[in-house]
Design an enzyme around this catalytic site. Sequence first.
Site: not given
Length: 224
Positions: A17, A19, A180
């Site tokens: 991922d 961001d 995240d």
Amino acid sequence: MLERLFGGQLPKLVIFDLDGTLLDSVPDLSAAIDSMLLGLGRPSAGVERVRDWVGNGSMVLVRRALAGSIDHASVDEKEAELAHQAFLQAYSGGHELTTLYPGVTAFLNALQQHGVLMAVATNKPERFVAPLLEEKGLLGYFRWLVGGDTLPVQKPDPAALHWIMQQAGVGVADTLFVGDSRNDVLAGQAAGVKVVAVSYGYNHGRPVSLENPDLLVDSLDVLI
């Protein structure tokens, strides 16, 4: 540490991922959201609120900003579309406030040295992905990039992960996804791959440990 997840070997492919995992982009996203809101005569949202709203693509972020809440069902579609265009224009202005998280470069270098293939699967609009990675000195690490509008669906749908694995010629048993958020963990689980979650990212104010990743780390360099 990765070897324990993969039977004593490293994965052949690691998908990241963007961001909240590789880059702390919320300061720039927040600035663009506040620019959009102020242009509509509304009060700014601020970094901490935007931090809880990111993760589901730019349109959902804009809708949450208009609603002032995670719940954005009441937002008018036409208003959201116009606000989204204003946000994209503001966000195109630069990413000077976006920074790499500690440990990212060291981990990417280690994977590169071992010949591990790398890719990015993000819900950020595709037009921003490569320029942002290049600006931050990361673009050369990644063979494949999938943005939030590259395919018809976004994470938590596993389509981006399946597409990358197909392009790489690597199966689920040899692939790792690093993210995240709940969306990332769900996408990885749906794709059938191992998932490492970082504790420092964005998960709508909820500890990502509650999403039951295969491994939780505070910094990516501990995986080396």
